[in-house]
Structure formats: C-alpha cells, structure tokens
Motif scaffolding. Structure first.
Motif, PDB file in Angstrom:
ATOM      1  N   UNK A   1       0.400  -1.484   0.105  1.00 29.96           N
ATOM      2  CA  UNK A   1       0.098  -0.497   0.013  1.00 29.96           C
ATOM      3  C   UNK A   1       0.664   1.630   0.202  1.00 29.96           C
TER       4      UNK A   1
ATOM      5  N   UNK B   1      -1.604   3.303  -2.673  1.00 28.34           N
ATOM      6  CA  UNK B   1      -2.555   2.771  -3.095  1.00 28.34           C
ATOM      7  C   UNK B   1      -3.520   2.142  -1.093  1.00 28.34           C
ATOM      8  N   UNK B   2      -4.105   2.549  -0.659  1.00 28.92           N
ATOM      9  CA  UNK B   2      -4.227   2.148   0.371  1.00 28.92           C
ATOM     10  C   UNK B   2      -5.678   1.152  -0.006  1.00 28.92           C
TER      11      UNK B   2
ATOM     12  N   UNK C   1      -8.004  -0.565   3.064  1.00 24.02           N
ATOM     13  CA  UNK C   1      -8.676   0.810   3.447  1.00 24.02           C
ATOM     14  C   UNK C   1      -9.622   1.010   3.468  1.00 24.02           C
ATOM     15  N   UNK C   2      -9.793   1.179   1.956  1.00 25.08           N
ATOM     16  CA  UNK C   2     -10.976   1.811   1.080  1.00 25.08           C
ATOM     17  C   UNK C   2     -11.612   0.359   0.158  1.00 25.08           C
TER      18      UNK C   2
ATOM     19  N   UNK D   1      -9.773   4.502  -5.731  1.00 23.71           N
ATOM     20  CA  UNK D   1      -9.570   4.548  -4.491  1.00 23.71           C
ATOM     21  C   UNK D   1      -8.304   5.901  -4.415  1.00 23.71           C
ATOM     22  N   UNK D   2      -7.452   6.007  -4.701  1.00 23.65           N
ATOM     23  CA  UNK D   2      -6.808   7.385  -5.125  1.00 23.65           C
ATOM     24  C   UNK D   2      -7.266   8.346  -6.323  1.00 23.65           C
TER      25      UNK D   2
END
Lengths: 226, 461
Positions: free
Chosen positions: A34, A39-40, A43-44, A214-215
């Motif tokens: 991550x 890129x999480x 988390x998402x 996500x990001x």
C-alpha cells in the motif's frame, strides 16, 4: 511418440501451466504494497473492488474504452486474435472428444467444425496483420524485439499445425504430434513469459482500477471513464 | 572527481548549501560536475531490489510493445511522431534497461535517464489511459526520478527546489515571518475596499484551513488577497496556519521522497494543531496532488487520506456557488467564448472534472471544451517540473504546441487555468507563439462578477 506427448507430457504440461498461474497470482498479490504503490488497498476496499471491476470489464469489451476506440483497426485484430485463441481450443470437438475418452470422462460442448476452422484461420490472419503492423509502423517497430515475434509464433504455432493436421495436408501424424507439442510449448510458456498476461492482464488492470478507484479520484467521482 | 562540490549524492539541508547552488548561475558548474559523477551501482541495485515490487515489475515485464501508448503522449505528437518519444520506448530504454543491467550503468546512461525522465515525460499519466494493461508510465518515471535523485542525477533547479523544501518547508525561500507579514500586508492593503476583511492566522477550530503555493506569497500576493476576499464574501470561518501553509512539492518533481514527507507533514501538523474542519488548497494542481493525493502515503497514513478532509479550490468554489454562499451577478458572466484547462493533477488524477464544469456553468455564457478534455485532456506542456528547468526549455516549448492547437481549435481567447503550472505554460505559450489569448486563475474572474452583500459593501463617505 503420440502416447508420450498426449499422455505424461500433456499431464505435466497442464500441471506446470496451472501451478505456474497460481504462482504468478500469489507473487503478484504478495508484491503489492500500500505504501510503495501509494494505494490504500484494504482501507477502502469497496471503492477498490468497484474500480478494479470497472477497469477489467471496460477493457474486455471491444471498443469499450477510449483506447480501444482510438486504434479501431488494431482493436479489431486484438479481439479477433484473442477470441479465437481462447475459444477455439477450449470448445474444439476433437479436444473434447479426447477429454471424454480420457480418465476425466466428460467434455465441454463443441463448436461446429466449420466455425472452429474459420476461427483458426482468423487467428492466423490476425496474427499476420499484427506482425505486419509491428514491422510497418515506426512507433511499434522501435518497440519490437525478437522475443515479441517469438511469442507470436508460439501462440500461432498450435493453430497452424492443428490446421494442417485437421485438413490432412501432408503427413497427418507428423502434424498431429507437432500440434500437440506446440500446444504444450504455448501452455508452458504462459506462466514463464510475457504470455503471463493471460493472468497478469487481470491483475494489472485490477491494480490500476483500484489506484484510480481509491486514490486518484474514484472516491470523488462516478469512477474513471475508461 | 566522482562527487562534485555542487553536484553530488547529498541532499541540500542547509541555507549555505542552497546559496552555493543558487550562486552557480544556470547550474553551469553543477552540470559540468555531473559529467564526472560516479554511479554507485551497488546502492542503486539495492534500492531497486527493495522497492521494485510486483506492480512495477509486471508493468516492465508484460508490456506487449503494441504501441497503443504512442498517440497518447503529447511529446510524441509534437515532436514529429519521433518513435523515440513513444512512452513505452522511453521507459523501457531507461528504467527497463537499468533493471536489466542490475544497476550496473555508467554516467552516460544516467544522463540519458535524466534527460528522458525530465524532458520527455511530465508524469501526466495520460498513457495509462490508453494501455490495455493499465501500465502507467508516468508512475514509472516518477519512480525513476527517485532513483536518479538518489544518485545525484537531477536537474539543477529541482535539486534547489527540493533543498528549499528541506530548509524552508516551502518551494521558495519564504520564511514564516515573510508569510505572516505578507498576509498582514494584504489585509491592510484591501481592508478599506472590503470592510471587515480579516486574514486570520492560526485561528483554532475554523471551518477552513487555507493553504497556498509559495509563489503566491513571493510573487503574486494579490492572489492571497483575492482568496481572503472571496472567503470573506462567502462568510466562511477560515484561517491560514503560520507554519505548514505551503502545499506545493518541487521535491515530488525531483523524486526526493524524504523531502516530500517532510513537506506534507508540516501541513498535516498544522491540520492537527489548528483543528480546522476542512482544508482548502489554492488553485494549484501539483500542490493538491502532492499534499492530498500522494502525501498521506509518504507520511505513512494507512487510510490514504489527509488528517482532515481536503478540497481543491475548484471543489470549494463549486460548493460555494452551488449553495449560494457566493452569488454571481448574471449580467457580469463571461460573455466571450472561454475554455478551461484541465490540470492533469486534479482532473485526471483526482477526479474533479465535474467541479470544473459546474463552475463554468455558473460563470460563463459560452463555455467551450477543448478536444480532448476532462480526464483525457493533454498536459499543458509544462507539468512535472518541465516549466522550471532551463536545460530543457527548448523541449518544453515544442511540447506547448499541443495546447496551443487545442486552445486555437476552441475559438476562445480566454483560458481559465486554475493551476500554477498550467497558468505558466499557457502564459509562456502566448509569449512564444503569439496566438492572441488571455489566461486567468478563477479568483480574479470571480471577483469581477460576485454580488457583494449590502452589509459588506464599503460605506460611502
């Protein structure tokens, strides 16, 4: 010879092919990070899954993306080539008859033989145009290496030899054994060469889909308009 | 002479070192020394082995060499379709080769990598939209820039830029005192015209913490005043932090990841210190990208989000216009044809295309889209540090042609460019190609057309 290439060699080939794919999958997922990729992923996850699916699906549909629409001619070649490459061997009458006679004992529904024949020709013709494009267009020629051409040959060889055997042009046994060998070479090449995009296409598309999902805006828009 | 006095592998962490670099006009000595700079292959390969994980390795490995990225790149298109400008070729012949040779490369090769990474790619990420495998060569060039920086092969201006962030926590030598004084000065300058105008510094628990680009402080202080006036008219409870006010990151352009972290952490600290509800970033693209999009990862925030919700200026403005905090005088809307420059950093890479359209729908009568636009828009031609590097000025000017033609095709003579880099690139484009256009940030345009509530109007003597 036939017994060997269609027996133990075929079995080992499938084993290497499947295990190779599993190894590719695990290697890819384990190598995601991550923080390094920024890129999480976990988390998402909801946005990630949405982004990944959109990214894969849009690119699986012919002319489903800006990229496919931009290069419309090449896109036709790519889809014809890959469709024939995947569908023909899996749903070929001869292959499924072999499966039924083997210890597996059943086969998939088969394509009409004329259609399979047409798909085979389509794969070969598409490959020929892809090769011509590689050599003719300067921006593609500069990227092309002998390795790229070898891979094209590896992918098309089972179709060419299968075509020769099916139509009994020349020595049937020669073409049949060569066909089986070529098929095995291709299957083994998949996990170990660039043909690994067989699975890595999905991994890579999912990753960039998660990145944008996500990001890079996916949480503030309807999703990236591929 | 492996390590130069100016060009070396060390980072710039003191004012003295910064001044020494700045004194070397145009980096003449710096680039001379770079020709002698040794490559530490062991360290380089060590970094690659540790950081080149499955995503990047897969991208390098499975690239089908199909060339579908070619036309996506504005530098390919503007350089006469030179095959050497095909994104895939550019990355394979640099990072790809570096990995193949396990880091055992020479000075010439590193020069080739530097020139490619900073003059043949602006990290606009447009190629990623066109690759069937989703290979993002902009991301890979960002990674390559990091490797090059660690070996000292970085353009002179960006070595200075990253040093600025290390020393001042700003891209320019603007100290906390300079910043606070500028805010106060702007408040004094404009409070007569705008009764009740304040410039709250370090006000705790505000609704908005506003952060800027150091250029505004140093060269365009009116921009700060305009922001303050618009917040004032919108009735916002806002503040600026005395420290942690700088959003930009030349360190990101340079590939100095440690400095990137220092910079964004200064902003995050301000968020925590002031406990504002939201942060609003000025009209800058890469600033938003650095601090809001990438920053949380540099700072190790697992959520991937900034400590408080963060908005780009276009998000705040769209919201203010939508909710009626700011009202437009319909008779003062822009009547002439006008177009909008989509910044790669907050449109393609942060999903804010819709905000921009919403704003234009409120303020313009004849809004004309460029072709292509939104997420698919071309880079202005000056992103990723390209604008600021003297060594590549000529290449940058060639790259500007794509935007020139895009703007000309709209028929508009006014370009709204809410991004400092885009704004600069379009200004330079006009200076070089004389196509007779004007360009503007949103704030000055808005100030000309907002309705001023009765109680905020200046009292006539």
């Amino acid at each position: 010879m036939y017994e060997f290439v269609s027996g133990p060699l075929a079995l080992s080939t499938f084993l290497i092919f499947f295990l190779g794919l599993v190894w590719r999958f695990i290697w890819y997922v384990k190598g995601l990070n991550w923080q390094a990729d920024r890129v999480a992923y976990t988390q998402n996850a909801r946005y990630g899954v949405r982004g990944a699916l959109r990214s894969i699906l849009c690119w699986l549909i012919p002319y489903g993306t800006h990229g496919w629409r931009y290069y419309s001619g090449f896109t036709a070649l790519v889809f014809i080539f890959h469709f024939g490459l995947l569908i023909t061997p899996v749903f070929l009458l001869g292959h499924n008859e072999l499966l039924k006679q083997s210890w597996i004992g059943f086969g998939l529904p088969a394509l009409p033989e004329a259609l399979a024949d047409a798909l085979t020709i389509a794969v070969m013709v598409a490959a020929l145009f892809i090769l011509v494009r590689r050599i003719a267009l300067p921006p593609v020629r500069i990227l092309t290496t002998a390795y790229d051409i070898l891979l094209l040959v590896i992918a098309v060889a089972p179709f060419f030899t299968g075509f020769m055997a099916y139509h009994q042009i020349g020595n049937y046994n020669f073409w049949l054994i060569l066909h089986i060998l070529c098929g095995e070479i291709m299957l083994i090449a998949i996990p170990f060469t660039k043909l690994s995009h067989f699975i890595l296409f999905f991994m890579s598309r999912a990753q960039i889909g998660m990145d944008f999902g996500i990001k890079r805006g996916g949480m503030k828009s309807k999703g990236f308009p591929w | 002479m492996p390590e130069g006095t100016l060009c070396n592998k060390k980072t710039i962490d003191t004012q003295e070192a910064l001044h020494a670099l700045l004194a070397d006009k145009s980096g003449k000595k710096y680039y001379e020394e770079m020709k002698q700079l040794d490559v530490n292959a062991t360290v380089l390969w060590g970094v690659i082995r540790k950081t080149l994980k499955s995503r990047l390795r897969t991208w390098l490995e499975i690239c089908a060499h199909c060339g579908m990225c070619a036309d996506s790149c504005f530098l390919y298109l503007t350089n006469g379709r030179d095959p050497k400008q095909v994104p895939s070729y550019k990355i394979q012949s640099t990072l790809g080769e570096l990995v193949k040779r396990k880091g055992k490369v020479d000075n010439d090769f590193m020069h080739h990598c530097m020139d490619t990474a900073w003059s043949k790619c602006t990290c606009c990420n447009r190629c990623a939209m066109y690759c069937p495998f989703g290979i993002d060569m902009g991301v890979m060039f960002g990674y390559l820039r990091g490797l090059l920086f660690s070996q000292g092969f970085v353009p002179w201006e960006l070595k200075i830029g990253s040093g600025m962030h290390r020393v001042y926590r700003a891209q320019m030598d603007v100290t906390t005192e300079d910043w606070v004084e500028t805010c106060e000065w702007m408040c004094e300058e404009y409070e007569e015209d705008w009764p009740g105008l304040t410039f709250p510094i370090d006000k705790p628990d505000a609704d908005i913490m506003y952060t800027v680009n150091a250029r505004e402080v140093k060269h365009y202080p009116e921009d700060l005043a305009e922001a303050a006036i618009l917040f004032h008219l919108a009735g916002e409870n806002w503040t600026v932090p005395s420290q942690g006010w700088e959003e930009t990151s030349l360190a990101m352009f340079a590939g100095d990841w440690a400095a990137c972290k220092m910079q964004v952490e200064s902003v995050y600290d301000a968020m925590k210190r002031l406990k504002s509800k939201r942060m609003v970033v000025t009209e800058c693209g890469h600033a938003y990208r650095a601090t809001v999009v990438e920053g949380p990862y540099w700072a190790g925030l697992k959520t991937g989000k900034t400590p408080i919700e963060s908005l780009h200026y276009v998000e705040w403005l769209a919201e203010a216009l939508r909710t009626g905090k700011l009202k437009i005088d319909p008779s003062k809307k822009i009547k002439e044809p006008v177009t909008y420059q989509d910044s790669c950093n907050y449109i393609r890479n942060a999903g804010l295309a819709e905000c921009a359209r919403e704003i234009m729908s409120y303020i313009a009568e004849d809004f004309r889209e460029m072709t292509p636009c939104r997420e698919y828009n071309f880079c202005c031609g000056g992103g990723g540090g390209f604008n600021g590097i003297g060594r590549y000025r000529e290449q940058r000017n060639i790259g500007l042609k794509i935007k020139r033609d895009q703007v000309l095709d709209t028929g508009a003579k006014l370009v709204i460019a809410p991004c400092h880099n885009c704004w600069d690139a379009i200004r330079d484009m006009e200076e070089i190609y004389h196509i007779g256009i004007r360009w503007s940030f949103l704030k000055p345009v808005l100030l000309k057309m907002v309705l001023v509530p009765e109680h905020l109007k200046p009292k006539d003597e």
